[in-house]
Design an enzyme around this catalytic site. Structure first.
Site, PDB file in Angstrom:
ATOM      1  N   ASP A 188      -4.923   5.926  -9.972  1.00 39.53           N
ATOM      2  CA  ASP A 188      -5.054   6.290  -8.559  1.00 39.53           C
ATOM      3  C   ASP A 188      -4.990   7.816  -8.431  1.00 39.53           C
ATOM      4  OD1 ASP A 188      -5.134   6.135  -5.794  1.00 39.53           O
ATOM      5  OD2 ASP A 188      -3.009   5.629  -5.576  1.00 39.53           O
ATOM      6  N   GLU A 239      -5.357  11.648   3.909  1.00 39.34           N
ATOM      7  CA  GLU A 239      -4.008  12.206   3.703  1.00 39.34           C
ATOM      8  C   GLU A 239      -4.075  13.697   3.401  1.00 39.34           C
ATOM      9  OE1 GLU A 239      -3.426   9.381   0.499  1.00 39.34           O
ATOM     10  OE2 GLU A 239      -3.122  11.003  -0.942  1.00 39.34           O
ATOM     11  N   ASN A 262      -0.754   9.214  -6.902  1.00 40.06           N
ATOM     12  CA  ASN A 262      -0.152   8.183  -6.061  1.00 40.06           C
ATOM     13  C   ASN A 262       1.207   8.667  -5.548  1.00 40.06           C
ATOM     14  OD1 ASN A 262       1.723   5.543  -5.836  1.00 40.06           O
ATOM     15  ND2 ASN A 262      -0.377   5.122  -5.246  1.00 40.06           N
ATOM     16  N   SER A 263       1.465   8.368  -4.290  1.00 44.09           N
ATOM     17  CA  SER A 263       2.676   8.881  -3.620  1.00 44.09           C
ATOM     18  C   SER A 263       3.958   8.339  -4.227  1.00 44.09           C
ATOM     19  CB  SER A 263       2.636   8.511  -2.138  1.00 44.09           C
ATOM     20  OG  SER A 263       1.448   8.959  -1.570  1.00 44.09           O
ATOM     21  N   ARG A 295      -2.765  10.852   7.701  1.00 43.07           N
ATOM     22  CA  ARG A 295      -1.536  10.519   6.954  1.00 43.07           C
ATOM     23  C   ARG A 295      -0.879  11.805   6.490  1.00 43.07           C
ATOM     24  NH1 ARG A 295      -1.811   6.638   1.633  1.00 43.07           N
ATOM     25  NH2 ARG A 295      -0.231   7.616   0.333  1.00 43.07           N
ATOM     26  N   SER A 327      -6.774  -0.475  -0.112  1.00 43.86           N
ATOM     27  CA  SER A 327      -5.814   0.377  -0.822  1.00 43.86           C
ATOM     28  C   SER A 327      -6.446   1.131  -1.987  1.00 43.86           C
ATOM     29  CB  SER A 327      -4.689  -0.510  -1.356  1.00 43.86           C
ATOM     30  OG  SER A 327      -4.004   0.123  -2.415  1.00 43.86           O
ATOM     31  N   GLY A 328      -6.238   2.438  -2.020  1.00 41.18           N
ATOM     32  CA  GLY A 328      -6.733   3.237  -3.140  1.00 41.18           C
ATOM     33  C   GLY A 328      -6.074   2.831  -4.448  1.00 41.18           C
ATOM     34  N   LEU A 329      -4.765   2.581  -4.380  1.00 39.82           N
ATOM     35  CA  LEU A 329      -4.048   2.181  -5.595  1.00 39.82           C
ATOM     36  C   LEU A 329      -4.571   0.845  -6.120  1.00 39.82           C
ATOM     37  CD1 LEU A 329      -1.752   2.397  -7.693  1.00 39.82           C
ATOM     38  CD2 LEU A 329      -0.262   1.270  -6.026  1.00 39.82           C
ATOM     39  N   ASP A 384      -8.340   3.315   2.812  1.00 39.25           N
ATOM     40  CA  ASP A 384      -7.522   4.411   2.289  1.00 39.25           C
ATOM     41  C   ASP A 384      -8.489   5.364   1.594  1.00 39.25           C
ATOM     42  OD1 ASP A 384      -5.846   6.050   0.853  1.00 39.25           O
ATOM     43  OD2 ASP A 384      -5.029   4.454  -0.417  1.00 39.25           O
ATOM     44  N   ASP A 406      -7.969   8.430   0.671  1.00 40.09           N
ATOM     45  CA  ASP A 406      -7.266   9.522  -0.018  1.00 40.09           C
ATOM     46  C   ASP A 406      -7.383  10.823   0.789  1.00 40.09           C
ATOM     47  OD1 ASP A 406      -6.531   7.711  -1.932  1.00 40.09           O
ATOM     48  OD2 ASP A 406      -8.061   8.283  -3.378  1.00 40.09           O
ATOM     49  N   HIS A 449       4.367   8.573   5.432  1.00 41.93           N
ATOM     50  CA  HIS A 449       4.731   7.864   4.207  1.00 41.93           C
ATOM     51  C   HIS A 449       6.040   8.406   3.646  1.00 41.93           C
ATOM     52  CE1 HIS A 449       4.221   5.050   1.149  1.00 41.93           C
ATOM     53  NE2 HIS A 449       3.304   5.612   0.390  1.00 41.93           N
ATOM     54  N   LYS A 483      -5.725  13.704  -5.900  1.00 46.39           N
ATOM     55  CA  LYS A 483      -4.351  13.359  -5.524  1.00 46.39           C
ATOM     56  C   LYS A 483      -3.668  12.519  -6.606  1.00 46.39           C
ATOM     57  CE  LYS A 483      -3.800   9.476  -4.595  1.00 46.39           C
ATOM     58  NZ  LYS A 483      -3.795   8.574  -3.437  1.00 46.39           N
TER      59      LYS A 483
HETATM   60  C1  SPV Z   1      -2.374   2.904  -1.420  1.00 47.95           C
HETATM   61  O1  SPV Z   1      -2.207   1.709  -1.206  1.00 47.95           O
HETATM   62  O2  SPV Z   1      -3.225   3.332  -2.209  1.00 47.95           O
HETATM   63  C2  SPV Z   1      -1.564   3.898  -0.718  1.00 47.95           C
HETATM   64  C3  SPV Z   1      -0.166   3.607  -0.430  1.00 47.95           C
HETATM   65  O3  SPV Z   1      -2.045   4.982  -0.487  1.00 47.95           O
HETATM   66  S1  SPV Z   1       0.752   4.259  -1.752  1.00 47.95           S
HETATM   67  O4  SPV Z   1       0.322   3.597  -2.975  1.00 47.95           O
HETATM   68  O5  SPV Z   1       2.165   3.962  -1.476  1.00 47.95           O
HETATM   69  O6  SPV Z   1       0.534   5.689  -1.813  1.00 47.95           O
HETATM   70 MG    MG Z   2      -3.647   5.399  -1.620  1.00 48.67          MG
END
Ligand code: SPV
Ligand code: MG
Length: 307
Positions: A55, A111, A119-120, A156, A43-45, A82, A84, A187, A117
């Site tokens: 993130d 994505e 965070n979504s 994504r 996970s990027g986050l 992930d 990004d 997402h 980017k």
């Molecule tokens: C992550 O886990 O970094 C994701 C999912 O990309 S989210 O944080 O919901 O964007």
């Molecule tokens: Mg991410």
């Protein structure tokens, strides 16, 4: 031994719902594997959080790759990274794929947002999308670069996150599938699963759907299975579990100026050593190191090193 790439590919093709659990360093990756998960979401986050940065592509791609190398070394299950936006254009994606294959990472998820980017799930953040034609180029570049045919490239779409609606999400996903994507991650930040369930019911292509039910976390998993979703990603939950546990332990130790109470509440050191596989190192030392006290010290004497 089946390759990690093949394992991930099989998970994507499997008729039953599959799960990836987030990890953000070698230790958490190992914990995910021991818990029984068949795959890891890099996970990027969570990786950013663990590094103490946002993130928002504040960690460079090589810093992310360094973390994922520890995760890959520590585990035998596949990692979907992930990645990004791919950290640049098609050429950056090609270089990333080459590096990740060397590290035995099983796949990437890229994505369709702009670099850097956000965070979504970050409230109030704008989520500008990249031109779909440019993103198609990134997917094709990744697929053309991979050496292992089972390396997975997941595309994504952030169309729903950007408020563009179901039509655009389906349109983009179709283009990405045509470009060679092995799966589509759709997402949504809605608190109900309707958006992704609508997407799943309209998606007629033989290309697996992957979802991230963080915002719509109360939806029973059976709903996703019935909708034909292929894979669920639990994207940040062990990072958040660790965060809370660390905050509480640090605050109490600070308050009490003592660690006496904490022993019962935290993992014993024995558990740390077990996860590090210290037993293997001790066996290796036995095999490869001379017994203590048998070192030839003539070299030390010849060099005149004072004892
Ligand atoms: C992550 O886990 O970094 C994701 C999912 O990309 S989210 O944080 O919901 O964007
Ligand atoms: Mg991410």
């Amino acid at each position: 031994m089946e390759k990690k790439t093949t394992k991930l590919k099989r998970m994507l093709a499997s008729p039953s719902l599959e799960f990836l659990m987030e990890a953000h360093n070698g230790l958490s990756a190992k914990i995910v594997e021991e818990a029984g998960f068949a795959g890891i979401w890099g996970s990027g986050l969570s990786i950013s959080s663990a590094l103490g940065v946002r993130d928002s592509n504040e960690a460079s791609w090589t810093q992310v790759v360094e973390v994922v190398e520890f995760m890959s070394d520590a585990t035998g299950i596949p990692i979907l990274l992930d990645a990004d936006t791919g950290y640049g254009n098609f050429n950056n994606v090609r270089r990333l794929v080459r590096k990740l294959e060397k590290l035995d990472v099983a796949g990437i998820c890229i994505e369709d947002k702009l670099f850097p980017k956000s965070n979504s799930l970050l409230e109030g953040a704008p989520h500008p999308l990249v031109d779909p034609a440019e993103f198609v180029g990134k997917i094709k570049a990744a697929k053309d670069t991979q050496q292992d045919p089972d390396f997975c490239v997941v595309a994504r779409t952030e169309a729903l996150i950007a408020g563009r609606g179901l039509g655009e999400a389906l349109y983009r996903a179709s283009l990405y599938h045509d470009a060679g994507a092995d799966g589509i991650l759709v997402h949504s930040k809605a608190s109900l699963p309707d958006q992704v369930l609508d997407f799943a019911s309209e998606w007629k292509r033989p290309c697996p759907i992957i979802i991230v039910p963080t915002a719509y976390c109360t939806t029973p998993t059976s709903c996703f299975e019935e909708a034909g979703v292929a894979m669920v990603i639990w994207a940040n939950h062990i990072m958040r579990a660790a965060l809370r546990a660390m905050q509480e332990a640090a605050a109490r130790i600070y308050r009490e100026q003592s660690v006496a109470f904490v022993e019962e509440q935290i993992a014993p050191l024995k558990e740390v050593f077990r996860l590090q596989n210290m037993a293997e190192l001790q066996r290796a030392e036995h095999t490869y190191m001379p017994p203590a006290g048998t070192c030839d010290d003539t070299l030390v004497q010849r060099l005149g090193v004072p004892s």
